[in-house]
Design a protein around this motif. Structure first.
Motif, short mmCIF file in Angstrom:
data_model
loop_
_atom_site.label_atom_id
_atom_site.label_comp_id
_atom_site.label_asym_id
_atom_site.label_seq_id
_atom_site.Cartn_x
_atom_site.Cartn_y
_atom_site.Cartn_z
N SER A 40 0.83 -1.20 0.00
CA SER A 40 0.00 0.00 0.00
C SER A 40 0.87 1.26 0.00
O SER A 40 2.07 1.19 0.31
CB SER A 40 -0.89 0.01 1.25
N PRO A 41 0.28 2.42 -0.35
CA PRO A 41 1.02 3.67 -0.23
C PRO A 41 1.58 3.89 1.18
O PRO A 41 2.67 4.45 1.35
CB PRO A 41 -0.02 4.73 -0.59
N GLU A 42 0.84 3.44 2.20
CA GLU A 42 1.31 3.59 3.58
C GLU A 42 2.58 2.78 3.81
O GLU A 42 3.52 3.24 4.47
CB GLU A 42 0.23 3.15 4.56
N GLN A 43 2.63 1.56 3.27
CA GLN A 43 3.83 0.73 3.42
C GLN A 43 5.01 1.33 2.67
O GLN A 43 6.15 1.25 3.14
CB GLN A 43 3.53 -0.69 2.92
N PHE A 44 4.74 1.93 1.51
CA PHE A 44 5.80 2.64 0.80
C PHE A 44 6.30 3.82 1.62
O PHE A 44 7.49 4.16 1.60
CB PHE A 44 5.30 3.13 -0.57
N TYR A 241 3.92 16.67 8.49
CA TYR A 241 2.79 17.53 8.14
C TYR A 241 1.67 16.81 7.39
O TYR A 241 0.55 17.30 7.34
CB TYR A 241 3.29 18.70 7.28
N PHE A 242 1.97 15.64 6.79
CA PHE A 242 0.97 14.94 5.99
C PHE A 242 0.98 13.46 6.36
O PHE A 242 1.92 12.97 6.98
CB PHE A 242 1.25 15.11 4.49
N ASN A 243 -0.09 12.76 5.97
CA ASN A 243 -0.18 11.34 6.35
C ASN A 243 0.76 10.47 5.51
O ASN A 243 1.27 10.88 4.47
CB ASN A 243 -1.63 10.85 6.24
N SER A 244 0.96 9.24 5.99
CA SER A 244 1.94 8.36 5.36
C SER A 244 1.51 7.91 3.97
O SER A 244 2.35 7.50 3.16
CB SER A 244 2.17 7.12 6.24
N ILE A 245 0.22 8.00 3.66
CA ILE A 245 -0.25 7.64 2.31
C ILE A 245 0.30 8.62 1.29
O ILE A 245 0.83 8.22 0.24
CB ILE A 245 -1.79 7.62 2.26
N LEU A 246 0.20 9.93 1.59
CA LEU A 246 0.75 10.94 0.68
C LEU A 246 2.27 10.86 0.61
O LEU A 246 2.86 11.08 -0.45
CB LEU A 246 0.30 12.34 1.12
N VAL A 247 2.89 10.56 1.75
CA VAL A 247 4.35 10.39 1.76
C VAL A 247 4.73 9.21 0.86
O VAL A 247 5.73 9.26 0.13
CB VAL A 247 4.87 10.17 3.19
N GLY A 248 3.94 8.15 0.90
CA GLY A 248 4.19 6.99 0.04
C GLY A 248 4.05 7.33 -1.43
O GLY A 248 4.81 6.84 -2.27
#
Length: 441
Positions: A40-44, A241-248
């Motif tokens: 998932s984007p979160e894992q990335f 500043y942003f959630n881990s999905i966007l960071v992924g």
């Protein structure tokens, strides 16, 4: 005839390295569509955070003495520098291990997912492996063992791919991180197996080279650390500043763009470093090598990045799935910055070759502050993440253009040549980027 043969040798060595490197770097690119469906984007995002921390420590794992292995004419001194580099990486790995144990509670408080902390226990292992890898790479580079270096990269890529895919299929959450550690081990084994190492001459010999090349830990460590920190800032600061999905999403964009860039850039950089170190006393050949290398990379990079500028979102959606369209948008912004990273990174080794580490340190202090502000100010002001990434990319572009100018001046290239070289590509590329933003966005 001397110049022709020299240029032929340069391209031959670059192509030798690229032969294994292209295959090695093609593998992560080819499997990325599979990884984005397994993770998932979160894992990335978690993988990106671990990689950022690892790279920050890894860049200083040898005290930068590994770069000095290329410089002395004496094989004995070069061998002592190799062992000095390895010894420093062992000390740093042990220090980090102690810090993780002592400050466990404090570190856990800064991590959004506490389970990631347990993977940080492997950080000393990564530091040690990166330290050995860097020392061995420069040892082989000195001896022009480019086939061995290319083979090591290929084995590293295969190991990374097999582990990441296998763990993903069995739904093991941190398979991406495990693949990084095991691939680091793989390349060290290959390079170590093919290295014909000698014992250090003596403790006094290691001490002598440590003193002779003290400018590397004194200046180059801080310069490299700041440079790496500034590159990793988006992941580290965006995580605040942003959630881990966007960071992924950002991490995938940077990963996919950076992989093909590093194929040629890394190969050119290593061969360029070896050749420039030998030509530094011949001012004409030295300056010609530098400006020609820079111009060729600038033209090649502009041609490749133009495709991302116009078709980034479509390419990412098609290749990685609809969930990753945002990555394509980030990739368009990052292409502006990474073009100049690609063209100028190989010649940035000139700070080391010319032993002008003070200049490099000053430049990287400015880089770090400017890049941090380009993320923190818009983030605190409430800007959306895409505007924050664009702010970071444009700032990075301006900084690398300025650094290119400084390096070329230090290398003895005339101002007229520099201006004419940059004047060919920069206006054309930036015009097309502005046109896209105005009419096609």
């Amino acid at each position: 005839m001397r110049i022709v043969n020299s240029n032929n040798d340069f391209m031959k060595n670059v192509l030798t390295l690229m032969g294994g490197t292209v295959a090695a770097q093609a593998i992560p690119v080819l499997i990325s569509p599979l990884l984005t469906r397994l993770y998932s984007p979160e894992q990335f995002g978690m993988w990106a955070l671990y990689m950022s921390i690892t790279l920050v420590f890894g860049v200083v794992a040898n005290g930068r003495y590994e770069l000095a292995i290329m410089l002395p004419e004496s094989k004995i001194k070069a061998n002592d520098l190799f062992w000095l580099s390895c010894f420093i990486s062992i000390i740093l790995a042990l220090m980090v291990c102690v810090l993780l144990i002592v400050f466990k509670d404090i570190i856990t408080g800064f991590i959004s997912k506490p389970i990631l902390f347990y993977w940080l226990y492997y950080l000393p292992v990564s530091i040690l492996l990166i330290g050995f890898w860097q020392a061995l790479s420069n040892y082989h580079n000195r001896k022009k063992n480019y086939k061995i270096m290319a083979k090591g990269r290929f084995v590293q890529a295969i190991t990374n791919a097999v582990v990441a895919l296998s763990f993903g299929i069995y739904d093991i959450e941190y398979g991406l991180i495990a693949s990084v550690i095991l691939s680091q081990l793989a390349i060290v084994v290959v390079l170590l197996y093919r290295a014909k190492l000698s014992r250090p001459s003596s403790i006094i010999g290691m001490k002598d080279v440590a003193v002779r090349y003290k400018s590397f830990p004194k200046y180059d460590v801080w310069s490299a650390l700041l440079n790496t920190l500034s590159v990793q800032l988006p992941v580290l600061l965006l995580s605040l500043y942003f959630n881990s999905i966007l960071v992924g999403q950002y991490a995938l964009a940077h990963r996919v763009l950076n992989l093909p860039i590093s194929v040629m850039g890394a190969a050119v950089a290593q061969v360029f470093f070896q050749k420039a170190a030998r030509l530094k006393n011949d001012k004409l050949l030295f300056s010609n090598l530098i400006i020609n290398t820079y111009l060729k990379l600038l033209i090649t990079g502009a041609a490749c990045m133009s495709i991302i500028t116009f078709y980034g979102e479509s390419i990412f959606s098609m290749a990685f799935g609809g969930d990753w369209q945002k990555s394509g948008e980030f990739a368009r912004y990052l292409s502006v910055w990474l073009l100049f990273v690609f063209s100028a990174s190989p010649i940035s080794n000139l700070y080391t070759i010319l032993e002008k580490q003070k200049y490099g340190l000053a430049v990287n202090v400015i880089f770090f502050i400017a890049r941090a502000l380009s993320i923190v100010i818009p983030s605190v002001s409430g800007w959306p993440i895409d505007h924050v990434v664009l702010s970071f990319a444009l700032t990075g572009m301006l900084l690398w253009v300025a650094q290119s100018y400084i390096i070329l001046i230090l290398s003895g290239v005339s101002k007229l040549k520099i201006i004419s070289t940059m004047g060919i590509i920069l206006p054309i590329y930036m015009t097309q980027f502005i046109i896209y933003r105005l009419f096609f966005n």
